[in-house]
Write a protein that holds these residues in place. Structure first.
Motif, mmCIF file in Angstrom:
data_model
loop_
_atom_site.group_PDB
_atom_site.id
_atom_site.type_symbol
_atom_site.label_atom_id
_atom_site.label_comp_id
_atom_site.label_asym_id
_atom_site.label_seq_id
_atom_site.Cartn_x
_atom_site.Cartn_y
_atom_site.Cartn_z
ATOM 1 N N MET A 140 4.152 49.827 11.033
ATOM 2 C CA MET A 140 4.745 48.737 11.817
ATOM 3 C C MET A 140 4.563 47.420 11.080
ATOM 4 O O MET A 140 3.477 47.095 10.609
ATOM 5 C CB MET A 140 4.130 48.638 13.211
ATOM 6 N N LEU A 141 5.647 46.663 11.016
ATOM 7 C CA LEU A 141 5.661 45.354 10.387
ATOM 8 C C LEU A 141 5.863 44.308 11.476
ATOM 9 O O LEU A 141 6.864 44.340 12.207
ATOM 10 C CB LEU A 141 6.782 45.280 9.360
ATOM 11 N N ILE A 154 8.799 50.419 11.803
ATOM 12 C CA ILE A 154 9.072 49.665 13.030
ATOM 13 C C ILE A 154 8.919 48.184 12.720
ATOM 14 O O ILE A 154 7.955 47.777 12.073
ATOM 15 C CB ILE A 154 8.101 50.100 14.146
ATOM 16 N N LEU A 155 9.862 47.378 13.181
ATOM 17 C CA LEU A 155 9.829 45.935 12.963
ATOM 18 C C LEU A 155 9.671 45.235 14.308
ATOM 19 O O LEU A 155 10.544 45.344 15.180
ATOM 20 C CB LEU A 155 11.110 45.493 12.259
ATOM 21 N N LEU A 191 12.317 43.991 19.089
ATOM 22 C CA LEU A 191 11.918 45.259 18.480
ATOM 23 C C LEU A 191 13.114 45.876 17.762
ATOM 24 O O LEU A 191 14.204 46.016 18.338
ATOM 25 C CB LEU A 191 11.408 46.220 19.553
ATOM 26 N N TYR A 192 12.898 46.238 16.495
ATOM 27 C CA TYR A 192 13.913 46.930 15.695
ATOM 28 C C TYR A 192 13.286 48.218 15.170
ATOM 29 O O TYR A 192 12.238 48.178 14.527
ATOM 30 C CB TYR A 192 14.382 46.059 14.535
ATOM 31 N N GLU A 193 13.925 49.352 15.473
ATOM 32 C CA GLU A 193 13.385 50.645 15.090
ATOM 33 C C GLU A 193 14.410 51.433 14.283
ATOM 34 O O GLU A 193 15.621 51.298 14.495
ATOM 35 C CB GLU A 193 13.010 51.455 16.331
ATOM 36 N N PRO A 194 13.948 52.285 13.389
ATOM 37 C CA PRO A 194 14.885 53.157 12.666
ATOM 38 C C PRO A 194 15.436 54.230 13.596
ATOM 39 O O PRO A 194 14.866 54.505 14.657
ATOM 40 C CB PRO A 194 14.016 53.758 11.565
#
Length: 422
Positions: free
Chosen positions: A106-107, A142-143, A92-95
């Motif tokens: 969300m991507l 959100i990635l 999970l990668y979030e700003p």
């Protein structure tokens, strides 16, 4: 001294032995070839294509899987145990400040085979989570990068058994297991795993449910296309260098996607046929898959769907057609020269970062309820994520699983209630 007739007999026997040896060798080679193509595996084709991929739980596969369950610069989600008992993870990668912000797009990114979820850092997408525009208001998204499994693949050579995704077993019913004829078919374990992590993020209240998008690379791109075509809550998908998830390379249980009840095992009905798709691929690509991608686009358009089919050259510029020197076979199963093979491999292994902005803009323009068929894809018409189901009239040995039972399955699924949070 031997007579002339004896010499002739010995010569004849020798020639016969030679022919028999050659015949035996030919048969052995034929058997080996067929085995490599999985053409006579213990289980055959089904209404959902190939059998589920075999999970490799040997020491090497387990070591590779464990070592790749990492999230460089991100947060590790999991483990979650899938229906086969395997631990599943996602990155999970979030700003910055995602928890304090309004719900974000969300991507979902699906990695290539032989790599893992961490390979998303090679695309440049992680660096765009703060500034990339997938919504109409403030930038940022959100990635989510789920991880595949170490399984058999219907690819040639070293990629026949590796980390990745099973896009050959096409039972992606959001209702879970389905019964057809005398058999019950479990949901594709990879699709169920993606479902789980998507639902986990939705339950946190951070996700804009109208803007759930999917991207993928190579084998992950094929799985992304298959997933998007079967999940009504996916707004759009943009992928790079995908083999056709229904028919490519060594697949012997090929299917044609259809929007109505399948007429036979050679067809696979999809839940979300009108999802907008973008496919960026190389004019000279790995295994000669460029023509295969063009055929996929034509088949999706025949469903009433839309595909922006983007072919690029070695400079990343858009070109009108595939490079015939790198393959012309629509199954990507033709003969390709050594130089062309290396060219395609080198191009395939490089993510086209210069197309990131174009791909994100494509996704941004296609939220749910805008360019899509809202009546069929709004949250109130979606299906349960993990609800097992059996269908009346499809348990008999006389039932036709791909026709009459197929119609019953799809009619029952259309009546299902929405999943929590979708």
């Amino acid at each position: 001294m031997a007579s002339t007739s004896e010499k002739l007999n010995r010569k004849s026997n020798s020639q016969g032995d030679c022919l028999r040896h050659r015949l035996a060798t030919s048969i052995a080679l034929m058997v080996a070839l067929l085995a490599s193509l999985n053409a006579f595996a213990g289980t055959g084709c089904s209404p959902f294509g190939d059998p589920p991929a075999k999970v490799d739980r040997g020491w090497f596969a387990s070591f590779v899987t464990a070592r790749n369950s990492l999230c460089l610069g991100g947060t590790l989600l999991g483990p979650w145990t899938d229906g086969n008992g395997d631990a599943r993870y996602a990155c999970l990668y979030e700003p910055a400040g995602a928890a304090e912000r309004e719900p974000l797009p969300m991507l979902v990114f699906l990695h290539p085979s032989e790599t893992s979820a961490y390979s998303v850092i090679l695309t440049g997408l992680v660096g765009l989570t703060d500034k990339g525009a997938l919504g109409e208001r403030s930038p940022g998204f959100i990635l989510l990068a789920p991880q595949g499994r170490y399984t058999t693949h219907l690819y040639p050579g070293y990629d026949s058994n590796a980390l990745g995704w099973d896009n050959w077993y096409r039972q992606l019913s959001p209702a879970g297991a389905v019964a057809a004829g005398d058999a019950t078919y479990d949901e594709n374990a990879d699709a169920a795993s993606i479902d789980h992590f998507v639902h986990e993020m939705i339950a946190r209240g951070k996700v804009d449910r109208q803007r759930i998008y999917v991207m993928g690379w190579s084998n992950g791109a094929a799985m992304a296309l298959l997933y998007a075509l079967n999940r009504p809550w996916v707004a759009a998908a943009a992928v790079y260098s995908a083999p056709d998830p229904f028919s490519a390379l060594l697949d012997v249980c090929t299917q044609t996607p259809v929007a109505a009840a399948p007429a036979g095992d050679g067809q696979a009905r999809v839940f979300n046929p009108r999802v907008p798709l973008m496919h960026v691929h190389n004019d000279c690509d790995i295994g000669g898959i460029c023509p295969n991608g063009r055929r996929f686009a034509a088949r999706v358009r025949a469903l009433g769907g839309s595909v922006e089919d983007v072919i690029i050259d070695s400079s990343g510029l858009r070109v009108p057609s595939c490079d015939d020197s790198c393959g012309t076979d629509e199954m990507a199963d033709g003969q390709i020269g050594t130089v062309a093979s290396f060219r395609g491999l080198a191009r395939h292994m490089r993510w086209p970062a210069q197309w990131n902005e174009w791909m994100l803009n494509f996704l941004r323009r296609h939220p749910l309820g805008i360019a899509n068929d809202q009546a069929k894809r709004e949250p109130g018409a979606t299906l349960s994520l993990r609800q097992n189901s059996k269908f009346n009239g499809c348990g008999s040995s006389t039932a036709a699983p791909s026709a009459r039972c197929g119609a019953a399955i799809w009619a029952a699924q259309a009546r299902r209630s929405p999943p929590p949070g979708l």
